[in-house]
Design a protein around this motif. Structure first.
Motif, PDB file in Angstrom:
ATOM      1  N   LYS A  12      62.119  28.269  36.348  1.00 45.10           N
ATOM      2  CA  LYS A  12      61.071  29.206  36.157  1.00 45.10           C
ATOM      3  C   LYS A  12      61.053  29.404  34.798  1.00 45.10           C
ATOM      4  O   LYS A  12      59.959  29.346  34.088  1.00 45.10           O
ATOM      5  N   ARG A  13      62.300  29.666  33.839  1.00 40.63           N
ATOM      6  CA  ARG A  13      62.233  30.141  32.619  1.00 40.63           C
ATOM      7  C   ARG A  13      61.580  28.707  31.816  1.00 40.63           C
ATOM      8  O   ARG A  13      61.053  28.995  30.934  1.00 40.63           O
ATOM      9  N   ASP A  14      62.104  27.463  32.367  1.00 39.49           N
ATOM     10  CA  ASP A  14      61.765  26.376  31.641  1.00 39.49           C
ATOM     11  C   ASP A  14      60.072  26.059  31.782  1.00 39.49           C
ATOM     12  O   ASP A  14      59.419  25.968  30.576  1.00 39.49           O
ATOM     13  N   ALA A  15      59.425  26.567  33.074  1.00 43.55           N
ATOM     14  CA  ALA A  15      58.264  26.424  32.960  1.00 43.55           C
ATOM     15  C   ALA A  15      57.555  27.398  31.890  1.00 43.55           C
ATOM     16  O   ALA A  15      56.366  27.080  31.470  1.00 43.55           O
ATOM     17  N   VAL A  16      58.011  28.592  31.983  1.00 41.42           N
ATOM     18  CA  VAL A  16      57.360  29.450  30.771  1.00 41.42           C
ATOM     19  C   VAL A  16      57.408  29.121  29.606  1.00 41.42           C
ATOM     20  O   VAL A  16      56.625  29.400  28.671  1.00 41.42           O
ATOM     21  N   ARG A  22      47.145  23.491  25.953  1.00 40.95           N
ATOM     22  CA  ARG A  22      46.417  23.437  26.996  1.00 40.95           C
ATOM     23  C   ARG A  22      46.262  24.434  28.210  1.00 40.95           C
ATOM     24  O   ARG A  22      45.579  25.039  29.032  1.00 40.95           O
ATOM     25  N   ASP A  23      47.856  25.078  28.407  1.00 42.88           N
ATOM     26  CA  ASP A  23      47.764  26.298  29.284  1.00 42.88           C
ATOM     27  C   ASP A  23      46.922  27.232  28.658  1.00 42.88           C
ATOM     28  O   ASP A  23      46.461  28.212  29.622  1.00 42.88           O
ATOM     29  N   PHE A  24      46.940  27.404  27.485  1.00 42.41           N
ATOM     30  CA  PHE A  24      46.218  28.663  26.795  1.00 42.41           C
ATOM     31  C   PHE A  24      44.585  28.505  27.170  1.00 42.41           C
ATOM     32  O   PHE A  24      44.038  29.543  27.395  1.00 42.41           O
ATOM     33  N   THR A  25      44.272  27.366  26.776  1.00 45.05           N
ATOM     34  CA  THR A  25      42.701  27.062  27.191  1.00 45.05           C
ATOM     35  C   THR A  25      42.377  27.309  28.500  1.00 45.05           C
ATOM     36  O   THR A  25      41.324  27.794  28.721  1.00 45.05           O
ATOM     37  N   GLU A  26      43.402  27.117  29.378  1.00 49.72           N
ATOM     38  CA  GLU A  26      42.976  27.208  30.856  1.00 49.72           C
ATOM     39  C   GLU A  26      43.217  28.664  31.232  1.00 49.72           C
ATOM     40  O   GLU A  26      42.359  29.214  32.130  1.00 49.72           O
ATOM     41  N   LEU A  27      44.211  29.530  30.418  1.00 52.22           N
ATOM     42  CA  LEU A  27      44.214  30.972  30.643  1.00 52.22           C
ATOM     43  C   LEU A  27      42.907  31.659  30.261  1.00 52.22           C
ATOM     44  O   LEU A  27      42.307  32.389  30.920  1.00 52.22           O
ATOM     45  N   VAL A  28      42.303  31.059  29.237  1.00 50.37           N
ATOM     46  CA  VAL A  28      41.033  31.927  28.682  1.00 50.37           C
ATOM     47  C   VAL A  28      39.817  31.341  29.172  1.00 50.37           C
ATOM     48  O   VAL A  28      38.627  31.660  28.942  1.00 50.37           O
ATOM     49  N   LYS A  29      39.887  30.230  29.955  1.00 48.09           N
ATOM     50  CA  LYS A  29      38.771  29.607  30.619  1.00 48.09           C
ATOM     51  C   LYS A  29      37.900  28.886  29.464  1.00 48.09           C
ATOM     52  O   LYS A  29      36.693  29.455  29.370  1.00 48.09           O
ATOM     53  N   VAL A  30      38.565  28.068  28.642  1.00 53.22           N
ATOM     54  CA  VAL A  30      37.761  27.505  27.587  1.00 53.22           C
ATOM     55  C   VAL A  30      36.291  27.150  27.657  1.00 53.22           C
ATOM     56  O   VAL A  30      35.532  27.228  26.675  1.00 53.22           O
ATOM     57  N   GLY A  31      35.919  26.353  28.825  1.00 54.65           N
ATOM     58  CA  GLY A  31      34.740  26.151  29.386  1.00 54.65           C
ATOM     59  C   GLY A  31      33.734  27.233  29.208  1.00 54.65           C
ATOM     60  O   GLY A  31      32.525  27.076  28.763  1.00 54.65           O
ATOM     61  N   ILE A  32      34.105  28.092  29.846  1.00 51.97           N
ATOM     62  CA  ILE A  32      33.327  29.346  29.822  1.00 51.97           C
ATOM     63  C   ILE A  32      33.192  29.962  28.426  1.00 51.97           C
ATOM     64  O   ILE A  32      32.171  30.621  28.160  1.00 51.97           O
ATOM     65  N   VAL A  33      34.366  29.953  27.726  1.00 52.28           N
ATOM     66  CA  VAL A  33      34.413  30.342  26.315  1.00 52.28           C
ATOM     67  C   VAL A  33      33.372  29.776  25.440  1.00 52.28           C
ATOM     68  O   VAL A  33      32.318  30.279  24.831  1.00 52.28           O
ATOM     69  N   LYS A 103      53.897  28.882  34.043  1.00 54.12           N
ATOM     70  CA  LYS A 103      54.132  28.646  32.748  1.00 54.12           C
ATOM     71  C   LYS A 103      53.705  29.906  31.801  1.00 54.12           C
ATOM     72  O   LYS A 103      54.118  30.075  30.742  1.00 54.12           O
ATOM     73  N   ILE A 104      53.157  30.916  32.448  1.00 58.58           N
ATOM     74  CA  ILE A 104      52.981  32.192  31.706  1.00 58.58           C
ATOM     75  C   ILE A 104      52.969  33.112  32.688  1.00 58.58           C
ATOM     76  O   ILE A 104      52.374  32.999  33.697  1.00 58.58           O
ATOM     77  N   SER A 105      53.730  34.282  32.428  1.00 56.18           N
ATOM     78  CA  SER A 105      54.030  35.381  33.247  1.00 56.18           C
ATOM     79  C   SER A 105      52.548  36.360  33.254  1.00 56.18           C
ATOM     80  O   SER A 105      51.908  36.178  32.279  1.00 56.18           O
ATOM     81  N   GLY A 106      52.603  37.314  34.259  1.00 57.17           N
ATOM     82  CA  GLY A 106      51.338  38.040  34.252  1.00 57.17           C
ATOM     83  C   GLY A 106      51.455  38.910  32.789  1.00 57.17           C
ATOM     84  O   GLY A 106      50.479  39.407  32.336  1.00 57.17           O
TER      85      GLY A 106
END
Length: 305
Positions: A12-16, A22-33, A103-106
């Motif tokens: 779990k720590r390794d995933a984070v 890429r994870d950041f762009t998915e988090l912020v929904k780059v397509g919608i941005v 990959k990113i915690s809440g």
């Protein structure tokens, strides 16, 4: 703690730790941005052109408007990912979001969302207070009204969510010209009416996933035919709007009418076509091209006014 528990904890720590761009762009929904930034730019551009305000002499306004809009939309997407963690795992298209994979915690996602919101709203307020208030209003409508309540409780969730999605062109306009006029209102209405047929097309294709997640989307609750009727209604609304935008020239009105006619015919064909999912895919693709062509044409045509 057992070796198995230790292994799980390290995984779990390794995933984070592998949280990346890429994870950041998915988090912020780059397509919608990207799509919302385009509509914000269009509103801003038209405000410059139609009010004969110098574009090059207001580069600071342009920068704050575009970056600020992108940041608050990204913040909204990140907040939404945190809120939807209990349902994202039940849907194929959302189960691999970084907030679901670990990959990113809440907590980290909330921190990123808060920072993006703070910086983005600050930038918008550096243009006009109206743009800043509109930006914060859009975030509130999307995060609180839509994500936390309407999406989970109301069949009308898509229509309610359309209010927030229609705000970006208003932000762009009011960052330049903080006065009400017909064009920004029409931009808002175009974006508002475009969203239901666009998102209902997705909902038809993903109806079983929404059903499994307990989300009361219109196709799930009322069925496909009722959804097709609603999509047709909103396309008809779009059909009327260009005739209130003659300030953008008859060329624009003609182009928008041709696009609306094509979408109208495709919408009507849905009542005859047997493969609902294939038809919904066509509607989705048409909606994307419709919005791109429409807003790019506004920019290009306004140059020659």
């Amino acid at each position: 703690m057992s070796r198995i528990e230790n292994t799980g904890e390290w995984q779990k720590r390794d995933a984070v730790s592998k949280f990346n761009v890429r994870d950041f762009t998915e988090l912020v929904k780059v397509g919608i941005v990207n799509s919302n930034t385009i509509t914000a730019f269009t509103g801003m551009w038209l405000a410059f052109q139609l009010n004969e305000i110098s574009f090059m002499q207001n580069l600071d306004v342009i920068f704050f408007t575009i970056v600020g809009s992108a940041l608050i939309v990204g913040a909204s997407g990140a907040f939404n990912n945190v809120i939807d963690r209990d349902i994202d795992g039940k849907m194929e298209r959302t189960k691999n979001r970084p907030t679901m994979t670990g990959k990113i915690s809440g907590a980290k996602a909330l921190l990123i969302a808060a920072l993006l919101l703070l910086i983005g709203a600050g930038m918008l307020f550096m243009t006009t207070w109206q743009a800043g208030v509109l930006g914060l209003s859009g975030v509130f409508l999307y995060v609180v009204v839509y994500s936390m309540y309407a999406k989970r409780k109301l069949v009308s969730n898509t229509v309610i969510g359309s209010f927030s999605g229609a705000v970006p062109p208003l932000i762009g306009w009011f960052a330049v010209d903080p006065h009400f006029s017909l064009i920004p209102v029409m931009l808002f209405l175009v974006m508002f009416a475009w969203q239901p047929p666009h998102f209902y097309a997705i909902a038809i294709r993903r109806a079983e996933e929404y059903r499994a997640a307990g989300i009361p989307m219109l196709p799930v609750v009322k069925g496909f035919n009722r959804t097709k009727g609603s999509m047709l209604f909103w396309v008809l609304v779009l059909f009327v709007l260009p005739f209130f935008m003659t300030e953008l020239s008859l060329v624009y009105v003609s182009l928008a009418t041709i696009l609306n006619l094509g979408w109208l015919l495709l919408s009507l064909y849905g009542f005859k076509m047997k493969d609902d999912l294939k038809w919904a895919q066509w509607m989705f693709i048409y909606s994307l091209n419709y919005m791109t062509i429409l807003f790019v044409s506004m920019i290009v045509i306004s140059i020659f006014l």
